[in-house]
Design a protein around this motif. Structure first.
Motif, PDB file in Angstrom:
ATOM      1  N   PHE A  72      94.578  20.546 -60.271  1.00  0.00           N
ATOM      2  CA  PHE A  72      94.624  19.725 -61.955  1.00  0.00           C
ATOM      3  C   PHE A  72      93.176  18.606 -61.836  1.00  0.00           C
ATOM      4  N   PRO A  73      93.413  17.021 -61.073  1.00  0.00           N
ATOM      5  CA  PRO A  73      92.727  15.982 -61.305  1.00  0.00           C
ATOM      6  C   PRO A  73      91.638  16.312 -60.259  1.00  0.00           C
ATOM      7  N   VAL A  74      91.329  16.964 -59.885  1.00  0.00           N
ATOM      8  CA  VAL A  74      90.016  17.165 -58.733  1.00  0.00           C
ATOM      9  C   VAL A  74      89.146  18.276 -60.096  1.00  0.00           C
ATOM     10  N   THR A  75      89.296  19.202 -60.365  1.00  0.00           N
ATOM     11  CA  THR A  75      89.050  20.274 -61.738  1.00  0.00           C
ATOM     12  C   THR A  75      88.895  18.774 -62.988  1.00  0.00           C
ATOM     13  N   SER A  76      89.705  18.423 -63.128  1.00  0.00           N
ATOM     14  CA  SER A  76      89.205  16.892 -64.279  1.00  0.00           C
ATOM     15  C   SER A  76      87.700  16.046 -64.134  1.00  0.00           C
TER      16      SER A  76
END
Length: 508
Positions: free
Chosen positions: A374-378
């Motif tokens: 989630f945070p990596v993609t964001s």
């Protein structure tokens, strides 16, 4: 007594009433009762279709009702509340619906649930205020007692030779319904704008842009009601008439039809001469262990599933991907389709290679890297825009979630070692909960108890996860990543509980 024995991972959970394990000889497989089973599959299809219908457009709907006053960082609070209140109302009523089905029969309760599903879904599509959204979802949850009852009915129309084959169809039905529901919700919202040639002149659909997808789902529930009313056969002998039940009269203890106890689906003795038992006597270790694992996995699963649409809808600069409802519906639908396909083709080989308990533990652990994406993609979306790398990461997360679902999909959690390929999709909780019922009169209540535990966890997950999502954005807690640390913490509990499952549920 079994409840007083020490249980460890080597202790078989399924026993007879005398504490001795049964080894049934191989028998000729009884043909499936396809007519009745097909009806039950159709009825189950209405549940995921309706539940996943709202996921693609709920963030946009919350914007439209004005409760956030234009602040997208607050969407998570209200989206989580909508999801959680459904499961709160379901948890408050599902055990009572299941117990009622033991007394007045399965069919009247199923028909009530389908009618409530149709009415509440239409009300949701007509909602113009946040209070109306809440009330319609609470009505939906309060009347939604069909999940546990459908499982009881599948057990009652099958026998030990064909129950696994019958139950192998249920998870596929769930995934198919979730796929169709997500597509309906994502494609048919705001039809006057998307399909002006067909709906452009409809003032009603311009005023209520979310009614069309809701009405399609509601119409399907009505069709299911008609099919059930005219074609579905009762699977248990009612202990009370509907009139006596409404008047609060007590059922009489059932007389045994034979000189010996009946045999349950797993070969355990089940005394039919007793009436319904109080809740305390249903809290046996076999039910609590299997249902507990199911419930804690449901906590992580529902947290991820309800955060995902909000994450996809929130603007990139706030930590999301800024997608529209159509794109969100497509992603959710592809995830459901991938679940069904993977279950059909990959689960059996992985089960044979890894074994049931290892597969369960690995699956639960896969949620942690899925959450980390989630945070990596964001971050990638903020740095490089919505390019091919972002979609690769979204696809990678989908794959991880698919294989994680092997641990505890809706109807196929943790499996015994000595099963055939058809039986690999038969849920352990389904067998254990039905087998643990002290007598036939309490099968529905036992299923309702297990589903109630799951509903409680599913009520906690959405409000906690989505509130943490909004808090992370607004207060920048833990660098804006507080929600992902919290869900990862939930995910770490699940394999811990999984260590209490036995390695050998049945004797080889």
């Amino acid at each position: 007594m079994q409840s007083q024995e020490a249980l460890d991972e080597e202790t078989p959970l399924l026993r007879t009433s005398a504490g001795v394990q049964h080894e049934s000889p191989k028998a000729t497989r009884t043909p499936l009762p396809w007519r009745q089973l097909s009806i039950l599959i159709l009825l189950q299809l209405s549940e995921p279709l309706t539940s996943q219908l709202i996921a693609p457009f709920l963030p946009q709907l919350i914007r439209d009702v004005g409760i956030t006053h234009g602040d997208d960082s607050r969407i998570g609070y209200y989206a989580g509340l909508v999801h959680s209140l459904f499961f709160v109302s379901e948890a408050c009523t599902i055990f009572h619906w299941s117990r009622a089905s033991d007394q007045i029969g399965r069919k009247p309760v199923l028909l009530t649930g389908l009618l409530g599903l149709s009415i509440s879904t239409c009300c949701f599509g007509l909602s113009k205020t946040f209070l109306a959204l809440i009330l319609s979802r609470c009505l939906n949850g309060a009347l939604n007692g069909n999940i546990g009852i459908l499982k009881s009915m599948v057990a009652e129309i099958t026998d030990p030779t064909n129950i696994a084959r019958a139950c192998s169809l249920m998870p596929l039905t769930w995934f198919f319904g979730a796929t169709i529901g997500s597509l309906i919700g994502g494609i048919l919202e705001h039809p006057a704008e998307k399909f002006p040639a067909i709906f452009g002149n409809s003032t009603f659909l311009k005023t209520y842009p979310y009614f069309l997808p809701c009405s399609v789902s509601a119409a399907f529930a009505v069709i299911c009601w008609l099919v059930a009313y005219f074609l579905l056969e009762e699977t248990t002998k009612p202990q009370l008439s509907l009139k006596d039940y409404i008047l609060g009269r007590k059922p009489k203890p059932q007389e045994p039809s034979e000189g010996s106890p009946a045999i349950t689906e797993n070969g355990a003795h089940c005394d039919t001469s007793e009436g319904q038992l109080p809740l305390r006597q249903l809290l046996v270790p076999t039910v609590l262990i299997a249902a507990g694992c199911y419930a804690f996995f449901a906590l992580t699963d529902v947290a991820v599933r309800t955060v995902l649409p909000v994450y996809l809808a929130v603007p990139v600069e706030m930590g999301g991907l800024g997608l529209d409802p159509s794109a969100i519906g497509t992603i959710i639908a592809l995830s459901g389709l991938a679940n069904g396909v993977s279950l059909s083709f990959f689960f059996a080989p992985l089960h044979d290679r890894l074994g049931p308990k290892n597969l369960y533990l690995i699956g639960t652990l896969l949620y942690i890297p899925a959450i980390a994406l989630f945070p990596v993609t964001s971050w990638v979306a903020q740095e490089r825009g919505l390019g091919s790398l972002v979609w690769t990461l979204v696809g990678s997360q989908m794959v991880l979630r698919v294989f994680a679902s092997f641990s505890f999909s809706e109807d196929q959690p943790f499996f015994p070692r000595s099963v055939s390929s058809d039986e690999l999709r038969l849920g352990l909780s389904f067998i254990y909960v039905n087998a643990a019922a002290p007598n036939r009169a309490s099968v529905g209540a036992t299923n309702g108890l297990a589903q109630m535990m799951v509903s409680v966890m599913r009520a906690i997950g959405p409000i906690c996860a989505n509130s943490a999502f909004s808090l992370s954005i607004q207060k920048h807690v833990m660098g804006g990543y507080f929600v992902y640390w919290m869900i990862a913490g939930m995910a770490s509990i699940t394999p811990t509980i999984g260590f209490f499952l036995p390695k050998k549920p049945w004797k080889d």
